[in-house]
Design an enzyme around this catalytic site. Structure first.
Site, mmCIF file in Angstrom:
data_model
loop_
_atom_site.group_PDB
_atom_site.id
_atom_site.type_symbol
_atom_site.label_atom_id
_atom_site.label_comp_id
_atom_site.label_asym_id
_atom_site.label_seq_id
_atom_site.Cartn_x
_atom_site.Cartn_y
_atom_site.Cartn_z
ATOM 1 C CE1 TYR A 107 0.202 3.249 -17.678
ATOM 2 C CE2 TYR A 107 -0.014 3.555 -20.050
ATOM 3 C CZ TYR A 107 -0.275 2.830 -18.915
ATOM 4 O OH TYR A 107 -1.009 1.674 -18.997
HETATM 5 N N1 NAD Z 1 -7.286 -1.062 -18.396
HETATM 6 C C1 NAD Z 1 -6.710 -0.984 -19.578
HETATM 7 O O1 NAD Z 1 -7.374 -0.940 -20.629
HETATM 8 C C2 NAD Z 1 -5.194 -0.950 -19.697
HETATM 9 C C3 NAD Z 1 -4.590 -0.634 -20.916
HETATM 10 C C4 NAD Z 1 -3.211 -0.683 -21.031
HETATM 11 C C5 NAD Z 1 -2.440 -1.065 -19.930
HETATM 12 N N2 NAD Z 1 -3.044 -1.344 -18.750
HETATM 13 C C6 NAD Z 1 -2.200 -1.739 -17.612
HETATM 14 O O2 NAD Z 1 -2.778 -2.857 -16.930
HETATM 15 C C7 NAD Z 1 -2.515 -2.773 -15.527
HETATM 16 C C8 NAD Z 1 -3.819 -2.777 -14.736
HETATM 17 O O3 NAD Z 1 -4.640 -1.734 -15.185
HETATM 18 P P1 NAD Z 1 -6.056 -1.380 -14.502
HETATM 19 O O4 NAD Z 1 -6.785 -0.539 -15.502
HETATM 20 O O5 NAD Z 1 -6.696 -2.595 -13.960
HETATM 21 O O6 NAD Z 1 -5.589 -0.425 -13.276
HETATM 22 P P2 NAD Z 1 -6.491 0.189 -12.116
HETATM 23 O O7 NAD Z 1 -6.039 1.611 -11.968
HETATM 24 O O8 NAD Z 1 -7.929 -0.073 -12.351
HETATM 25 O O9 NAD Z 1 -6.036 -0.654 -10.827
HETATM 26 C C9 NAD Z 1 -4.798 -0.464 -10.235
HETATM 27 C C10 NAD Z 1 -4.798 -1.030 -8.811
HETATM 28 O O10 NAD Z 1 -3.544 -0.679 -8.219
HETATM 29 C C11 NAD Z 1 -3.764 -0.188 -6.911
HETATM 30 N N3 NAD Z 1 -2.696 0.743 -6.534
HETATM 31 C C12 NAD Z 1 -2.518 2.009 -6.989
HETATM 32 N N4 NAD Z 1 -1.436 2.563 -6.410
HETATM 33 C C13 NAD Z 1 -0.928 1.641 -5.553
HETATM 34 C C14 NAD Z 1 0.187 1.643 -4.660
HETATM 35 N N5 NAD Z 1 0.979 2.695 -4.516
HETATM 36 N N6 NAD Z 1 0.413 0.530 -3.921
HETATM 37 C C15 NAD Z 1 -0.408 -0.547 -4.041
HETATM 38 N N7 NAD Z 1 -1.470 -0.611 -4.887
HETATM 39 C C16 NAD Z 1 -1.726 0.489 -5.632
HETATM 40 C C17 NAD Z 1 -5.119 0.515 -6.985
HETATM 41 O O11 NAD Z 1 -5.707 0.671 -5.692
HETATM 42 C C18 NAD Z 1 -5.894 -0.417 -7.902
HETATM 43 O O12 NAD Z 1 -6.540 -1.448 -7.161
HETATM 44 C C19 NAD Z 1 -1.683 -1.492 -15.338
HETATM 45 O O13 NAD Z 1 -0.321 -1.807 -15.382
HETATM 46 C C20 NAD Z 1 -2.076 -0.647 -16.542
HETATM 47 O O14 NAD Z 1 -1.099 0.323 -16.863
HETATM 48 C C21 NAD Z 1 -4.399 -1.288 -18.599
#
Ligand code: NAD
Length: 249
Positions: free
Chosen positions: A152
């Site tokens: 990641y």
């Molecule tokens: N939530 C946090 O606290 C946090 C912290 C650091 C970084 N991030 C980053 O922020 C971004 C969003 O995070 P999140 O927590 O909302 O993610 P999440 O996992 O809740 O949502 C991801 C979305 O992507 C979709 N998805 C997954 N695989 C897919 C594919 N192959 N094709 C199309 N769609 C697909 C899923 O269905 C989902 O709707 C990401 O890049 C994550 O790494 C989040």
């Protein structure tokens, strides 16, 4: 209305941070295309967006290269232009470095780095026309080298690297490229907080602002800023939208 009639593509826009950004952008007048593999959540979010502005759900798998071209074509057919590209989706498994498999690496890079790279290439001619914005997603796990995050964290830092190259090359076209490193209450984090309440509380206690970010009001509003004229003299930056958790020096 900071984004009136601008057209945004948001990957992973059906839920979590992507959905929060979609809501925040729609409230500023943007026409929002959400790309996701989850049809049920995608249809529900599309309905919500159509009650605010105009929304369109594209059911696509970001791991499939032919789907990426279809995303761009369907967006231009529906709304005529592309102003904003938000590369938000990312899936990965937490595994110690020594145990990380080629499949773990592929899952992480094929849901984040490769679609980010190729969607940026495919959207470039359209972004050039609109002097648009790219918003990519980083993570504190990548910036800090968090254990269990080899697949990641390396994909996240690769995304920051390509964002800086694009910022340099595309500045002449009036395109800005920035990254957000968030912490927010997406469904995955909410589920984890229910399973591991003590660990969740320890995480909150380590955040200087002592709360978890909100997907729309904390992260979505910063994405609106990065897509709007208010940030038109900013490019190649990573904005830490994490309550102060990681301070870049
Ligand atoms: N939530 C946090 O606290 C946090 C912290 C650091 C970084 N991030 C980053 O922020 C971004 C969003 O995070 P999140 O927590 O909302 O993610 P999440 O996992 O809740 O949502 C991801 C979305 O992507 C979709 N998805 C997954 N695989 C897919 C594919 N192959 N094709 C199309 N769609 C697909 C899923 O269905 C989902 O709707 C990401 O890049 C994550 O790494 C989040």
């Amino acid at each position: 209305m900071k984004l009136q009639d601008r057209v945004a593509i948001i990957t992973g826009g059906a839920s979590g941070i992507g959905r929060g950004i979609a809501h925040a952008m729609a409230k500023e007048g943007a026409k929002v295309v959400i790309v996701d593999i989850n049809e049920e959540h995608g249809m529900a979010t599309e309905k919500e967006l159509n009650e605010i502005s105009q929304g369109k759900f594209i059911n696509a798998n970001l791991r499939d290269r032919s789907d990426l071209k279809r995303i761009v074509d369907e967006t231009v057919n529906a709304f005529g232009q592309i102003n904003i590209l938000v590369n938000n989706a990312h899936v990965s498994k937490q595994v110690m470095f020594a145990e990380t498999t080629p499949e773990d690496l592929a899952l992480s890079f094929e849901t984040s780095f490769y679609p980010t790279f190729f969607l940026m290439q495919l959207c470039y001619p359209h972004l050039k026309e609109t002097k648009g914005s790219v918003i990519n997603f980083a993570s504190g796990a990548g910036l800090s080298g968090m254990p269990t995050q080899a697949a990641y964290g390396s994909a996240k830092e690769a995304i920051r690297g390509l964002s800086r190259v694009a910022a340099n090359e595309w500045g002449i076209d009036g395109i800005n490229v920035n990254c957000i490193s968030p912490i927010a209450n997406s469904p995955g984090v909410q589920k984890w907080s229910e399973l591991f309440p003590a660990e969740y509380q320890a995480m909150i206690d380590a955040i200087p602002l002592r709360r978890i970010g909100d997907t729309e009001h904390d992260i979505g509003r910063v994405a609106v800023f990065l897509a709007s004229d208010d940030s038109s003299y900013m490019t190649g930056q990573t904005l830490m939208v994490d309550g102060g958790s990681i301070m870049l020096r």
